[in-house]
Structures are given as C-alpha cells and as structure tokens.
Design a protein around this motif. Structure first.
Motif, PDB file in Angstrom:
ATOM      1  N   SER A  60      25.814   8.740 -28.320  1.00 26.96           N
ATOM      2  CA  SER A  60      27.169   8.604 -28.861  1.00 26.96           C
ATOM      3  C   SER A  60      27.202   8.397 -30.367  1.00 26.96           C
ATOM      4  O   SER A  60      28.269   8.433 -30.969  1.00 26.96           O
ATOM      5  N   GLY A  61      26.046   8.120 -30.973  1.00 18.70           N
ATOM      6  CA  GLY A  61      25.982   7.840 -32.401  1.00 18.70           C
ATOM      7  C   GLY A  61      25.993   6.355 -32.709  1.00 18.70           C
ATOM      8  O   GLY A  61      25.806   5.945 -33.854  1.00 18.70           O
ATOM      9  N   ARG A  65      24.762   4.336 -36.174  1.00 13.16           N
ATOM     10  CA  ARG A  65      25.749   3.585 -36.952  1.00 13.16           C
ATOM     11  C   ARG A  65      25.319   2.133 -37.161  1.00 13.16           C
ATOM     12  O   ARG A  65      25.510   1.573 -38.238  1.00 13.16           O
ATOM     13  N   THR A  84      29.847  16.877 -30.989  1.00 14.88           N
ATOM     14  CA  THR A  84      30.843  15.932 -31.487  1.00 14.88           C
ATOM     15  C   THR A  84      30.173  14.801 -32.260  1.00 14.88           C
ATOM     16  O   THR A  84      30.621  14.420 -33.342  1.00 14.88           O
ATOM     17  N   THR A  85      29.089  14.273 -31.710  1.00 16.71           N
ATOM     18  CA  THR A  85      28.371  13.184 -32.371  1.00 16.71           C
ATOM     19  C   THR A  85      27.780  13.645 -33.691  1.00 16.71           C
ATOM     20  O   THR A  85      27.823  12.914 -34.681  1.00 16.71           O
ATOM     21  N   ARG A  87      28.998  15.919 -35.682  1.00 16.26           N
ATOM     22  CA  ARG A  87      30.116  15.976 -36.641  1.00 16.26           C
ATOM     23  C   ARG A  87      30.511  14.576 -37.113  1.00 16.26           C
ATOM     24  O   ARG A  87      30.751  14.355 -38.294  1.00 16.26           O
ATOM     25  N   GLN A  88      30.585  13.631 -36.195  1.00 12.34           N
ATOM     26  CA  GLN A  88      30.990  12.278 -36.552  1.00 12.34           C
ATOM     27  C   GLN A  88      29.969  11.595 -37.458  1.00 12.34           C
ATOM     28  O   GLN A  88      30.337  10.871 -38.379  1.00 12.34           O
ATOM     29  N   LEU A  89      28.691  11.828 -37.210  1.00  4.54           N
ATOM     30  CA  LEU A  89      27.643  11.163 -37.986  1.00  4.54           C
ATOM     31  C   LEU A  89      27.480  11.734 -39.395  1.00  4.54           C
ATOM     32  O   LEU A  89      26.843  11.114 -40.245  1.00  4.54           O
ATOM     33  N   GLN A  90      28.058  12.898 -39.643  1.00  2.00           N
ATOM     34  CA  GLN A  90      27.941  13.483 -40.975  1.00  2.00           C
ATOM     35  C   GLN A  90      28.645  12.650 -42.040  1.00  2.00           C
ATOM     36  O   GLN A  90      28.371  12.813 -43.226  1.00  2.00           O
ATOM     37  N   SER A  91      29.517  11.755 -41.632  1.00  2.00           N
ATOM     38  CA  SER A  91      30.231  10.931 -42.607  1.00  2.00           C
ATOM     39  C   SER A  91      29.690   9.501 -42.696  1.00  2.00           C
ATOM     40  O   SER A  91      30.295   8.655 -43.351  1.00  2.00           O
TER      41      SER A  91
END
Length: 152
Positions: A60-61, A65, A84-85, A87-91
């Motif tokens: 889930s990332g 994090r 999806t994870t 994409r989310q972790l790129q920030s």
C-alpha cells in the motif's frame, strides 16, 4: 531551485534529525507499532552503517511512507505491485517507486531491486543496503523483517 534544494539537503544533520523525530513519535504515542519500530530501526541502521539505499517491499506504500517520515539520507527504493501505489509514492520525499509483478520470492525481488538501483546510480557494487519487508508475502501492514545486504 534544484541547486537550492541540493545545498539545503547537504547541511542537514541526519542523525540528530532522526533522533528528534523518533523521540517526538515516542512522546506523542508513548509506544510504537511493530511496523513503525522496524522502519525507524531501518533508518537508524542506515545512519550507523552508512548504507546508501533502503529497499522497502510495500503493498500500500505505508512502509515506504513511515521510513520517509524519519528523513533518511539514503534513497528509499519502494517496490510495489500496485500502479496506484507507484503513483502515490512519487510525491513522497526521498522515495523512488518501482513496479514489480509480484512479491512471491522476496529474495529475488530484492535482487532485482538492487540491480535496478545499481543501474540507476542509486548504489554501486559493495554498498550496503537495508531491506524492509513482511514475513508473509502480499500481506499489507505487516512489515516485520529487516535485512542488511551488500549490493552485488
């Protein structure tokens, strides 16, 4: 802007920053979860041994994090099977996400991650790396293993 960020990062005292963040977490919550404790220990290990890389296997990332929360100097290579994870972790600061087909055979996934890190210049042969993952594969929220490996 990039040069300003690089110069600012160059003067950060990572050990004292880690200790401050860790103590703040303990003061706020009185104790840590198993995942938080493993992630915190991974950052401490990179400080103590001068590791260049942290490899986090994460569904889930969340693991990546939590590691990033402690602001390690080492790059965090987050391996996930979810678009999806990725994409989310790129920030997330300090995290480089990498997509994998599956977590089955964690040792082979870690070997592929180390090869990718070497190819992308995140680490070189002989560097130390810290790996964080769960004992049960493809089970989110259960990271409980910490490994120290050498980049081949």
């Amino acid at each position: 802007m990039r040069r300003i960020c690089e110069e600012a990062e160059g003067v950060v005292e990572y050990k004292s920053l880690y200790l401050t963040l860790r103590q703040g977490t303990l003061n706020k919550f009185k104790r840590m979860t198993a995942v938080e404790s493993i992630c915190s220990s991974a950052v401490k290990a990179t400080i103590d041994m001068g590791a260049a890389l942290i490899v986090a296997l994460t569904e889930s990332g969340h693991t990546a994090r939590v590691i990033a929360k402690y602001r390690p100097k080492a790059t965090i290579l987050a391996i996930t099977a979810s678009d999806t994870t990725v994409r989310q972790l790129q920030s997330v600061r300090g995290v480089v996400p990498m997509l994998t087909a599956s977590f089955v055979g964690t040792d082979s996934v870690i070997a592929k991650a180390l090869a990718r890190a070497k190819a992308d210049g995140m680490a070189k042969s002989g560097d130390s790396a810290v790996c964080v993952h769960g004992q049960r594969e493809e089970c989110p929220g259960h990271s409980n293993l910490l490994k120290m490996v050498t980049v081949p």
